[in-house]
Design an enzyme around this catalytic site. Structure first.
Site, PDB file in Angstrom:
ATOM      1  N   TYR A 101      -7.911   1.480 -13.442  1.00 42.53           N
ATOM      2  CA  TYR A 101      -6.860   2.508 -13.386  1.00 42.53           C
ATOM      3  C   TYR A 101      -6.878   3.490 -14.560  1.00 42.53           C
ATOM      4  O   TYR A 101      -6.059   4.410 -14.596  1.00 42.53           O
ATOM      5  CB  TYR A 101      -5.488   1.823 -13.302  1.00 42.53           C
ATOM      6  CG  TYR A 101      -5.349   0.959 -12.058  1.00 42.53           C
ATOM      7  CD1 TYR A 101      -5.353   1.533 -10.798  1.00 42.53           C
ATOM      8  CD2 TYR A 101      -5.231  -0.429 -12.153  1.00 42.53           C
ATOM      9  CE1 TYR A 101      -5.248   0.749  -9.657  1.00 42.53           C
ATOM     10  CE2 TYR A 101      -5.121  -1.219 -11.023  1.00 42.53           C
ATOM     11  CZ  TYR A 101      -5.130  -0.620  -9.784  1.00 42.53           C
ATOM     12  OH  TYR A 101      -5.032  -1.389  -8.656  1.00 42.53           O
ATOM     13  N   HIS A 136      -3.705   7.680  -4.563  1.00 40.89           N
ATOM     14  CA  HIS A 136      -4.169   6.414  -5.141  1.00 40.89           C
ATOM     15  C   HIS A 136      -5.089   6.742  -6.296  1.00 40.89           C
ATOM     16  O   HIS A 136      -6.036   7.544  -6.137  1.00 40.89           O
ATOM     17  CB  HIS A 136      -4.913   5.566  -4.100  1.00 40.89           C
ATOM     18  CG  HIS A 136      -4.025   5.150  -2.983  1.00 40.89           C
ATOM     19  ND1 HIS A 136      -3.076   4.170  -3.135  1.00 40.89           N
ATOM     20  CD2 HIS A 136      -3.892   5.626  -1.734  1.00 40.89           C
ATOM     21  CE1 HIS A 136      -2.405   4.045  -2.003  1.00 40.89           C
ATOM     22  NE2 HIS A 136      -2.878   4.919  -1.130  1.00 40.89           N
TER      23      HIS A 136
END
Ligand code: CA2
Length: 148
Positions: free
Chosen positions: A24, A101
């Site tokens: 991430y 996302h």
């Protein structure tokens, strides 16, 4: 016409930049909020940026967006893959919805490839890191411009 965009973030995104940077990235949710504010200002938009670990709270915010927002940018996180309730709430929203996302969900476990939310999203951005939020807001600006 409202120029407010709700930017909604689902469960565990409060951990952004604190765990799993290999998936991430290094930026925190506060960094993402600052990025969104900057891009929104450039496009004459106002953002309302929120995160919750609770499904009902996200649903309540989507209901609130029906009255207060022209568009929604949403990273439903894990709820993307499980929540018919969030899908139903988003389906009752009239403006454009862009799903974001951070990671490329198509490159990961098979269960991440399906998102309920994608069925009501005007667009889906995945795998562009936190820059995906900026791209989503640019797209919202274009869609609202075309509508005006
Ligand atoms: O790639 C994304 O943005 C996701 O929506 C993130 C979700 C995941 O369940 C989706 O499949 C894809 C997970 C959010 C949790 O974020 C964390 C960030 C840092 C450390 C731990 C979790």
């Amino acid at each position: 016409m409202s120029r407010t965009v709700f930017v909604l973030n689902g469960p565990n995104l409060d951990l952004l930049g604190k765990r799993q940077p290999e998936i991430y990235g290094q930026e925190t949710l506060a960094d993402v909020k600052a990025l969104c504010s900057r891009v929104a200002t450039e496009h004459g938009l106002t953002i309302d940026f929120r995160q919750s670990n609770r499904e009902y709270e996200l649903i309540d915010w989507i209901h609130e967006a029906r009255e207060r927002a022209a568009a929604i940018v949403v990273n439903p996180a894990g709820y993307s893959h499980t929540s018919v309730a969030i899908l139903d709430a988003l389906a009752a929203f009239d403006g454009p919805i862009i799903e974001v996302h951070i990671s490329n969900i198509h490159k990961r476990e098979a269960f991440r490839r399906h998102s309920y939310v994608s069925t009501v999203a005007a667009g889906v951005i995945a795998g562009c890191g936190t820059q995906g939020y900026a791209l989503a807001l640019q797209r919202v600006a274009s869609l609202l411009e075309a509508k005006a």
